[in-house]
Design an enzyme around this catalytic site. Sequence first.
Site, short mmCIF file in Angstrom:
data_model
loop_
_atom_site.label_atom_id
_atom_site.label_comp_id
_atom_site.label_asym_id
_atom_site.label_seq_id
_atom_site.Cartn_x
_atom_site.Cartn_y
_atom_site.Cartn_z
N HIS A 97 -2.09 -2.34 -9.52
CA HIS A 97 -2.99 -1.22 -9.23
C HIS A 97 -2.20 0.02 -8.86
O HIS A 97 -1.10 -0.04 -8.32
CB HIS A 97 -4.05 -1.59 -8.18
CG HIS A 97 -3.52 -1.99 -6.84
ND1 HIS A 97 -3.26 -1.08 -5.85
CD2 HIS A 97 -3.23 -3.20 -6.32
CE1 HIS A 97 -2.82 -1.70 -4.78
NE2 HIS A 97 -2.79 -2.99 -5.04
N ASP A 99 -3.33 2.69 -6.95
CA ASP A 99 -3.64 3.36 -5.70
C ASP A 99 -3.00 2.70 -4.49
O ASP A 99 -2.53 1.57 -4.54
CB ASP A 99 -5.14 3.49 -5.50
CG ASP A 99 -5.87 2.16 -5.43
OD1 ASP A 99 -5.38 1.17 -6.02
OD2 ASP A 99 -6.93 2.10 -4.80
N ASP A 124 3.39 -2.41 -1.85
CA ASP A 124 2.04 -2.65 -2.34
C ASP A 124 2.17 -2.86 -3.84
O ASP A 124 3.14 -3.42 -4.29
CB ASP A 124 1.15 -1.46 -1.97
CG ASP A 124 -0.34 -1.76 -2.02
OD1 ASP A 124 -0.72 -2.77 -2.61
OD2 ASP A 124 -1.12 -0.97 -1.47
N GLU A 158 -8.54 0.18 -6.18
CA GLU A 158 -8.45 -1.19 -5.66
C GLU A 158 -8.51 -1.20 -4.14
O GLU A 158 -9.03 -2.12 -3.54
CB GLU A 158 -7.13 -1.83 -6.15
CG GLU A 158 -6.96 -3.28 -5.79
CD GLU A 158 -6.30 -3.49 -4.44
OE1 GLU A 158 -6.44 -4.61 -3.89
OE2 GLU A 158 -5.67 -2.57 -3.90
N GLU A 159 -7.95 -0.17 -3.50
CA GLU A 159 -7.81 -0.16 -2.04
C GLU A 159 -9.06 0.38 -1.34
O GLU A 159 -9.86 1.10 -1.94
CB GLU A 159 -6.61 0.70 -1.64
CG GLU A 159 -5.27 0.21 -2.15
CD GLU A 159 -4.76 -1.03 -1.44
OE1 GLU A 159 -5.46 -1.61 -0.59
OE2 GLU A 159 -3.64 -1.45 -1.77
#
Length: 168
Positions: A97, A99, A124, A158-159
């Site tokens: 992802h 973000d 991340d 996603e976050e």
Amino acid sequence: MYQVSDNISKRFANLVALPQVQQALAFVEHDQERCIAQQCELVQIEAPTGQEGKRAAAFVDMLRACGIHDAKIDPAGNVVAIRHGKGNGPKVLVEGHLDTVFPLGSVHGVEKRDGFLCAPGIGDDTRALAMLLSLLRAMDAAGIETCGDIYFVGTTREEGMGSLGGMK
């Protein structure tokens, strides 16, 4: 610990034993410096949920540099690139992802401390994006052809309150 069936374990062992896969794995080992450099480059392009556009554009450019010339940003802001197979196999999607949970202004470079890279979002899925690029290079270097297409995707939202919007 996750348990897999004997059948899957044998198939995996057979796959990893293939000379081309061994060559690709060796390439990944030697590609680490470049992979980490791209990870550091991407993490410095801040991308809070809903504001992934600049990172998406940079990721598209990186995919194109890996030979995926039709990489694009879809209407949801996801980056989609297809490594075409021979046309007679299943399609596979690998994804990271774009973000992060960190607001704009959080990233002030990447520091190395005690052998670790430190920056908001460095561990991340920024790592996954860099690894997707390394995987593409490894497959090409090893001459790996797949039966089906492989979709390399950077998803959005996603976050936080993104509610996996890019995956929908």
